[in-house]
Write a protein that holds these residues in place. Structure first.
Motif, PDB file in Angstrom:
ATOM      1  N   SER A 117       0.504  -1.473  -0.492  1.00 45.08           N
ATOM      2  CA  SER A 117      -0.003  -0.020   0.340  1.00 45.08           C
ATOM      3  C   SER A 117       1.055   1.082  -0.215  1.00 45.08           C
ATOM      4  O   SER A 117       2.112   0.913   0.620  1.00 45.08           O
ATOM      5  CB  SER A 117      -0.540   0.404   1.288  1.00 45.08           C
ATOM      6  N   GLY A 118       0.337   2.526   0.049  1.00 43.71           N
ATOM      7  CA  GLY A 118       0.974   3.360  -0.129  1.00 43.71           C
ATOM      8  C   GLY A 118       0.302   5.182  -1.298  1.00 43.71           C
ATOM      9  O   GLY A 118      -0.288   4.346  -2.141  1.00 43.71           O
ATOM     10  N   ASP A 119       1.168   5.810  -0.747  1.00 42.53           N
ATOM     11  CA  ASP A 119       0.533   7.006  -2.168  1.00 42.53           C
ATOM     12  C   ASP A 119       1.906   7.563  -2.094  1.00 42.53           C
ATOM     13  O   ASP A 119       1.348   8.859  -1.182  1.00 42.53           O
ATOM     14  CB  ASP A 119      -0.657   7.768  -1.243  1.00 42.53           C
ATOM     15  N   TYR A 120       2.339   7.641  -2.441  1.00 39.52           N
ATOM     16  CA  TYR A 120       3.525   7.936  -2.757  1.00 39.52           C
ATOM     17  C   TYR A 120       4.052   9.621  -3.311  1.00 39.52           C
ATOM     18  O   TYR A 120       4.245  10.628  -2.587  1.00 39.52           O
ATOM     19  CB  TYR A 120       4.966   7.616  -3.552  1.00 39.52           C
ATOM     20  N   PRO A 121       3.420   9.696  -4.294  1.00 34.08           N
ATOM     21  CA  PRO A 121       2.535  10.877  -4.834  1.00 34.08           C
ATOM     22  C   PRO A 121       2.287  11.888  -3.741  1.00 34.08           C
ATOM     23  O   PRO A 121       2.374  13.299  -3.507  1.00 34.08           O
ATOM     24  CB  PRO A 121       1.766  11.023  -5.647  1.00 34.08           C
ATOM     25  N   LEU A 122       0.867  11.608  -2.486  1.00 34.17           N
ATOM     26  CA  LEU A 122       0.982  12.064  -1.566  1.00 34.17           C
ATOM     27  C   LEU A 122       1.785  12.698  -0.762  1.00 34.17           C
ATOM     28  O   LEU A 122       1.468  13.821  -0.394  1.00 34.17           O
ATOM     29  CB  LEU A 122      -0.239  11.552  -1.400  1.00 34.17           C
ATOM     30  N   THR A 123       2.611  12.111  -0.098  1.00 30.61           N
ATOM     31  CA  THR A 123       3.526  12.312   0.855  1.00 30.61           C
ATOM     32  C   THR A 123       4.395  13.609   0.086  1.00 30.61           C
ATOM     33  O   THR A 123       4.667  14.325   0.958  1.00 30.61           O
ATOM     34  CB  THR A 123       4.147  10.848   0.872  1.00 30.61           C
ATOM     35  N   MET A 124       4.680  12.683  -1.131  1.00 32.78           N
ATOM     36  CA  MET A 124       5.790  14.339  -1.773  1.00 32.78           C
ATOM     37  C   MET A 124       5.075  15.522  -1.616  1.00 32.78           C
ATOM     38  O   MET A 124       5.335  16.641  -1.504  1.00 32.78           O
ATOM     39  CB  MET A 124       5.953  13.451  -2.487  1.00 32.78           C
TER      40      MET A 124
END
Lengths: 155, 783
Positions: free
Chosen positions: B424-431
């Motif tokens: 799972s993850g949302d890398y664009p969101l954390t960036m």
């Protein structure tokens, strides 16, 4: 052996010690007040900080005989019965500690800091805590704790 | 319905009361009747043969109880220390694990190696006697640098390890990577050094051993993150005592950061010798010993190459690393630069292929093992320095290059080319969150302002990923682990309704007593103050694998939830009996059991009382309300996020001022946000320490440790660090019942790369960690 007499946390104590006994050894080993910690051997870490005659001192840099006749306060003597000192309260409220090992020394240094600077800036707090090393908190919440305590200590 | 002090609340910590009043119970605070004191005579040489040891004068010294050498331990059948993870080299051969005696037998292999153990009536007498021990050494040429150790003609640290090689290991698809590079439009190459660190928990390691001749039981108090693991190793491999006759207690432990996972020579010798002298023995390290003997961290030399197509998409990644193991293989040392490192080289990106090779070498230095992050900071450092550099090479904004290559939020489960399946993850969101927090877009204006003041300004990011919640037993077993990495728990109701939770996790600063009590308050509706969490004692806690790899909540917490679920199942049966209903009709929420569609209900406290006073009770049900559970995770967890650092550098002094820090982390669900933020702060501080201040240095010729105290090894102080901006995003972990991912190591993983990217942005030059004023000043002269 040399006899030393001092007041520790409001009680008069007296003992025969080797002349090379450090104040921190006297506190931990003779008085069994183990809240004062030893975290290094070069007087850098500040875990052993206590108050001697009202000012913070690293108890690993003093001989017990140098504290003869002095009024010493350790972390165990900071609270007034069940009433925590505002600095202790602030460390708890602001998550100013994690493993707790540096905490007694940090709190004793911070109390002295605020006694001398009733309304310290963040920069002053950070500078003044230079002699106390914490490996857990990154100091962020320690600084916050000291600031909060300074407000509650009437600064 | 939310519960007071339940999941999601920033509850103030239970454990603080004792710590702020000086009532903590750390190891050196404990004393036993008749206690003696141990002191280790250590090697002053990096590498030497021991020709003879003469103890006569020392044994006659005042206060000496006894003195032991390696020969005494060998004669008693005490084995050496072990490494619990087997790595297989490219050629199919197992890694080389040379003997690791607790007390040196015929050679010493690093400064600080144990030579003799003096037991005396006081520490001072033990130290004085140690000075009277005569050791005749024949000094040998040492080697401390990993690249030099692997070069032809280097001094041989162990006969068993030709060329000083421990293993030569690989992971990934070499042919695919070679093909990708053949088609690349752009290739970025870097040589990176990950500097060696000394972990430095503020409480030095210590041990208190005692033997009871009446029961034949040994009790070892030790500064451990995992007392059951220590018991297993001391029993099964070192043969100090049978497992059922060995009690290991880890009381309040003043920080660990990995260094207190391992089983060391000192506690092993102390517990063994306590039977020999027939009295308790306490050994407490001083800080100098900690620098010499606490397992160090990192120490990698890496060459990396990344291939891109014409649009900036990653085509392939090639990494070659030399890892320093030190003089002996520590408990989990072999796994750190392999399965905890190369498996994370995929970062947060769509990388079609990766090939990594790791050569591990022995040197005449303190053993190297897991330190906060363990392999994952090293991986993030390589990936994120490369991404930033590649973006600069291709004249792109580094955050745009990352954005272009991120695995997308709808792509899970995502299988990487290096074993891991991200869940799972949302890398664009954390960036984007981190960029917003630090006003990324406003950087150019701030830089112009700094320049007007004669200062250099830089900004740098690190988009990190880690594999935590260590670990699925079958998975790690297939990769060479010698143990299972489950966790165990017991949730025990007392007849009066309070609860004692026994956990195999160990808290040494993490606040488990609070977080785990919140779980019980939430799941079972018991007041927070009526929950006691017990850990750190092999006799009290049924079993445990301990705390490391950000696993306590994901694995240990999940075991507690499983045990609590069993309690609920049993309580439903009791409630059904008491309310004369079917168990299927009983509904449960936060400790209240009710019959669906009626106003009849019982609280868990009433049910617990009925379970212990079973006068009116189901015939086929055992009394009592206490349940055990073991939890073995299904997958690793994958915390990830972006940290962005902003620095201002004075080119006249070389001093780097960290002016801003933004951390956006996805830890999945969060139980106590206050504690999680504190973990991020501490991790980032250690990462900043690595990048700016810290570094273990050995003298190249003599092998002496030059950074052996706080006078020489620069620990971060309050005035070295900024305030941190910390925010959390949340994609819940799908593989554990709490949806949690782990937060303890993230800061230390993200920070070095982010900070070095900011510094090199400001300087326009690559430099290695630590970015000391001298190094920065020299680079700034050419900026």
């Amino acid at each position: 052996m040399t006899t030393v007499t001092m007041t520790v946390n409001g009680k008069s104590v007296s003992a025969d010690v080797e002349p090379n006994t450090l104040l921190v050894q006297f506190i931990r080993e003779h008085l069994r007040l183990t809240g004062t910690h030893v975290g290094c051997d070069t007087s850098q870490c500040g875990a052993c900080t206590v108050h001697v005659n009202g000012s913070s001192a690293k108890s690993c840099t003093m001989l017990a005989v140098q504290a003869d006749g002095a009024d010493v306060t350790t972390i165990e003597g900071l609270a007034n019965g069940d009433q925590l000192h505002p600095m202790q309260e602030a460390f708890k409220e602001n998550h100013g500690l994690q493993c707790g090992f540096c905490t007694p020394g940090m709190i004793m240094s911070a109390v002295d800091l605020v006694n001398r600077n009733p309304n310290p800036s963040e920069e002053t707090i950070r500078e003044e805590l230079e002699g106390n090393i914490c490996r857990c908190t990154g100091y962020h919440n320690i600084v916050k704790s000291v600031k909060a305590a300074s407000e509650n200590m009437g600064g | 319905m939310s519960v007071e002090n339940g999941i999601g609340a920033s509850v103030k910590r239970k454990e603080d009361q004792r710590f702020i009043t000086g009532n903590g119970n750390y190891l050196d605070d404990i004393n036993k009747l008749g206690q003696t004191y141990g002191y280790f005579l250590r090697s002053p040489h990096a590498f030497a043969k021991i020709k003879s040891i003469n103890l006569d004068a020392a044994k006659a010294a005042p206060g000496v109880v006894d003195i032991f050498t390696g020969a005494d331990m060998a004669a008693d059948g005490i084995g050496g220390l072990i490494c619990g993870w087997g790595i297989t080299s490219k050629d199919g051969s197992p890694h080389v694990a040379p003997p690791h005696p607790c007390l040196a037998v015929d050679t010493v292999k690093h400064v600080g190696d144990q030579v003799a153990f003096v037991v005396a009536e006081s520490v001072a007498e033990a130290k004085n006697a140690a000075e009277l021990i005569e050791v005749d050494y024949e000094e040998l040429q040492s080697v401390t640098d990993v690249s030099k150790a692997l070069a032809a003609g280097a001094p041989q640290v162990h006969e068993e390890a030709p060329g000083n090689q421990c293993y030569d290991w690989e992971l990934g698809d070499k042919e695919a990577v070679d093909a990708a590079f053949a088609n690349a439009a752009h290739v970025t190459k870097m040589d990176l050094v990950n500097n060696r660190l000394a972990p430095n928990p503020m409480e030095p390691r210590a041990a208190l051993g005692e033997y009871d001749p009446g029961t034949g039981e040994y009790t070892l108090h030790t500064t451990s993150q995992n007392p059951h693991v220590a018991r297993l190793i001391l029993s099964a491999f070192v043969a100090v005592a049978p497992e059922h006759k060995l009690r290991v207690i880890a009381p309040d432990v003043g920080g660990g950061f990995g260094s207190k996972i391992f089983v060391y020579a000192e506690e092993t010798t102390t517990i063994w010798a306590s039977k020999k002298v027939g009295r308790p023995i306490k050994w407490t390290a001083d800080r100098s010993e900690a620098f010499l003997t606490d397992a160090h961290g990192r120490d990698h030399a890496t060459h990396a190459e990344m291939a891109f197509d014409g649009d900036g998409h990653i085509l392939g990644f090639r990494v070659s690393t030399k890892a320093n193991m030190g003089a002996y293989l520590s408990t989990f040392a072999s796994a750190v630069p392999t399965y905890l490192y190369a498996t994370l080289l995929n970062g947060q990106y769509k990388m079609p292929c990766i090939y990594a090779e790791v050569q591990a070498a022995f040197t005449n230095t303190t053993p190297v093992d897991a330190y906060r992050g363990a392999g994952r900071p090293e991986a993030t450092y390589v990936v994120e320095r490369m991404m930033e550099r590649a973006a600069r090479d291709m004249n792109m904004d580094p955050t745009d290059l990352r954005m272009k290559n991120f695995i997308q939020p709808d792509a899970y489960p995502y299988e990487t080319p290096v074993i891991m399946t991200y869940d799972s993850g949302d890398y664009p969101l954390t960036m984007n969150t981190a960029k917003g927090m630090i006003d990324y877009e406003g950087f150019a204006a701030r830089k112009a302002k700094s320049e007007a003041n004669g200062k250099l300004r830089g900004i740098g990011s690190a988009a990190y990923i880690e594999a935590c919640g260590i670990a699925p037993s079958a998975a790690v077993g297939s990769l060479g682990a010698g143990v299972g990495l489950w966790e165990s728990a017991e949730v025990r109701f007392n007849p009066t309704g309070s609860v004692t939770v026994f956990t195999g996790s160990h808290s040494h600063g993490q606040g488990h007593e609070t977080t785990f009590a919140q779980l019980i308050a939430d799941k079972l509706g018991v007041p927070f103050d009526s929950v006691e969490v017990v850990h750190g004692d092999t006799t009290k806690v049924p079993f445990g694998m301990g705390t490391y790899g950000s696993r306590s909540l994901a694995v240990g917490g999940s075991a507690i939830v499983k045990a609590a679920d069993k309690v609920v199942e049993k309580a439903k049966k009791i409630a059904a009996h008491l309310m004369e209903a079917s168990a299927d009709d009983i509904e449960h929420e936060h400790g209240v059991f009710s019959i669906a569609g009626t106003d009849k209900q019982l609280t868990i406290g009433e049910i617990a009382f009925a379970a212990y006073v079973p006068h009116n009770y189901p015939e086929d049900l055992e009394p009592g309300l206490a349940e055990n559970a073991f939890y073995d995770p299904l997958n690793f967890t994958f915390p990830a996020g972006t940290h962005i650092a902003e620095v201002e550098i004075d080119p006249n002094t070389g001093i780097v001022d960290v002016v801003d820090w933004a951390a956006a982390d996805d830890f999945g669900n969060i139980i106590n946000p206050m504690i999680v933020e504190g973990q991020v702060h501490g991790g980032v501080a250690q990462g900043i320490g690595q990048a700016l201040l810290e570094g273990v240095v050995y003298d190249d010729d003599s092998g002496q440790l030059l950074t052996g105290s706080y006078m020489d090894y620069c620990m971060p102080r309050a005035d070295d660090l900024p305030n941190f901006k910390v925010e959390a995003t949340n994609t819940p972990c799908p593989s554990n019942p709490l949806g949690v991912k782990g937060c303890g190591e993230a800061g230390a993983i993200a920070a070095p790369a982010a900070l070095m990217n900011a510094i090199t942005d400001a300087l326009g030059h690559e430099i290695d960690m630590p970015a000391t004023p001298e190094k920065v000043w020299r680079a700034a002269q050419n900026a």
